[in-house]
Scaffold this active site. Structure first.
Site, short mmCIF file in Angstrom:
data_model
loop_
_atom_site.label_atom_id
_atom_site.label_comp_id
_atom_site.label_asym_id
_atom_site.label_seq_id
_atom_site.Cartn_x
_atom_site.Cartn_y
_atom_site.Cartn_z
N HIS A 124 0.87 -1.18 0.00
CA HIS A 124 0.00 0.00 0.00
C HIS A 124 0.90 1.23 0.00
CE1 HIS A 124 -3.32 -2.64 1.93
NE2 HIS A 124 -3.44 -2.61 0.62
N GLU A 127 1.86 3.95 2.87
CA GLU A 127 2.31 3.47 4.18
C GLU A 127 3.84 3.51 4.25
OE1 GLU A 127 0.32 -0.32 4.48
OE2 GLU A 127 -1.67 0.61 4.31
N ARG A 177 -3.01 4.82 -2.35
CA ARG A 177 -2.89 3.50 -1.72
C ARG A 177 -2.59 2.38 -2.71
NH1 ARG A 177 -5.49 0.21 2.55
NH2 ARG A 177 -6.43 -1.66 1.68
N HIS A 246 2.74 -3.21 7.12
CA HIS A 246 1.72 -2.24 6.74
C HIS A 246 1.64 -1.16 7.82
CE1 HIS A 246 -0.62 -4.64 3.59
NE2 HIS A 246 0.32 -5.49 3.99
N GLU A 320 0.67 -4.18 11.35
CA GLU A 320 0.18 -2.82 11.11
C GLU A 320 0.96 -1.94 12.08
OE1 GLU A 320 -1.96 -1.56 8.96
OE2 GLU A 320 -2.96 -3.33 8.13
#
Length: 367
Positions: A124, A127, A177, A246, A320
């Site tokens: 993505h 990020e 993204r 991520h 994440e």
């Protein structure tokens, strides 16, 4: 609305980015539901300008972890490491993106016959802490002690598996993204983390090409997905661990994402995640939640980690990274080192536990 942190389970926040024209309608709606929104970023446009300006002011620096770097700088650094570490470091080009950019990785191998650990980031584009952390990991591995557990692995690390998107976030739209393929005349991009050929488009993906979670016109439609999938297939038999990076939300997750049904080795992966998060928190006190993807964040089919697990790689995890919404995707450069350090502490636990579990030299062809 541009959803930054999607609806998950009860008690968890949902982060959205709205235009000034939408704001009043959104607040009125939420108040009608007896909900009081909290504003994290009052003026996103100004925040992006300040963020990008602060990064670009130091754009001539050599690689470090007090700043973010453009794709060409990261690739140049990787090539330099190959020259300065002959016999240990090599680079690999696994294919090209939709716009013709190389998808470049780095291989670190201290001895022959070692099991593989693979790290992927940047799927993505916005990020940025993912690619920054991946390069931080490279530096840590190369500067590790000879007795360090990380030297018992052959590392394959890809800082940016969506190079077109990453470049676009630097040149055009910091909040982009997806990939940059063209869909339905004027729509651009596919969520490459919903495009893998395993339970594609079953849950948590969208068929609308304007959606941020558009899974693509068909499974593996994106050249970036195809290139990475082929590389995973080639290494799967001797791969112990696969780590996706991520942001944001401060989570550590494992399969499955396409269903809430627990994977065969759910309990073992959960046990490793428990230990990894204890190590993460021990660095700076940052709180992470953990669990299987579907229950911890939301259902997401066609994702990388599910596919890797389906190929019998025993320990696939996805981080994440920071933060919980105060900065969102605009994590300041002065947080890179600490954010990457705590993630690295978790990765070390994962690979150490994989070794301790006694994973066979060759994973089974089916599982």
């Amino acid at each position: 609305m541009d959803v930054w942190a999607e609806p998950r389970k009860a008690g968890r926040p949902v982060d959205v980015h709205v235009s000034p024209a939408q704001r009043r309608a959104l607040v009125t709606f939420l108040e009608g539901q007896e909900l009081q929104p909290q504003v994290f970023i009052e003026d996103l446009h100004s925040a992006v300008d300040a963020h990008v300006s602060s990064v670009r002011r130091r754009g001539g620096e050599d690689m470090n972890w007090n700043n973010y770097f453009r794709l060409e700088q990261i690739y140049k650094w990787m090539e330099a490491l190959q020259k300065s570490n002959p016999g240990v470091v090599s680079t690999v080009d696994i294919g090209k993106s939709n716009e013709g950019r190389v998808i470049k990785g780095i291989i670190i191998k201290f001895a022959p016959g070692l099991p593989v650990a693979m790290i992927e980031s940047g799927i993505h584009a916005r990020e940025w802490i993912g690619p920054a952390s991946a390069t931080f990991f490279v530096d840590k591995i190369l500067n590790s002690a000879e007795s360090d557990v990380v030297r018992k692995y052959e590392w394959h690390i890809f800082p940016s598996v969506n190079p077109d998107g990453y470049v676009y976030t630097w040149d055009k739209d910091r909040n982009w993204r997806k990939t940059r393929s063209r869909n339905w005349f004027f729509y651009r991009g596919v969520d490459a983390n919903r495009n893998w050929p395993f339970h594609w488009m079953e849950a948590g993906a969208n068929r609308d090409p304007s959606s941020e979670i558009y899974g693509g016109p068909w499974a593996e439609s994106e050249p970036e997905t195809r290139a990475l999938r082929k590389y995973v297939d080639k290494l799967a038999a001797r791969m112990h661990a696969y780590i996706g990076l991520h942001s944001y939300s401060q989570l550590l997750m494992f399969p499955w994402g396409f269903t809430s049904q627990h994977a065969k080795t759910h309990d073992k992966m959960n046990d490793i995640a428990t230990k990894a998060i204890a190590a993460v928190t021990g660095v700076a006190g940052t709180h992470y939640d953990f669990g299987n993807i579907a229950d911890t964040i939301y259902p997401a089919s066609g994702n990388t980690i599910d596919y890797v697990y389906s190929k019998c790689v025993p320990y696939p995890f996805v981080f994440e990274l920071r933060d919980n919404g105060e900065y969102g995707f605009l994590l300041p450069p002065d947080q890179i080192t600490e954010a990457a350090s705590e993630a690295w502490a978790g990765v070390r636990v994962i690979v150490e536990e994989a070794l301790r579990a006694g994973v066979p030299a060759q994973n089974p062809p089916s599982c």
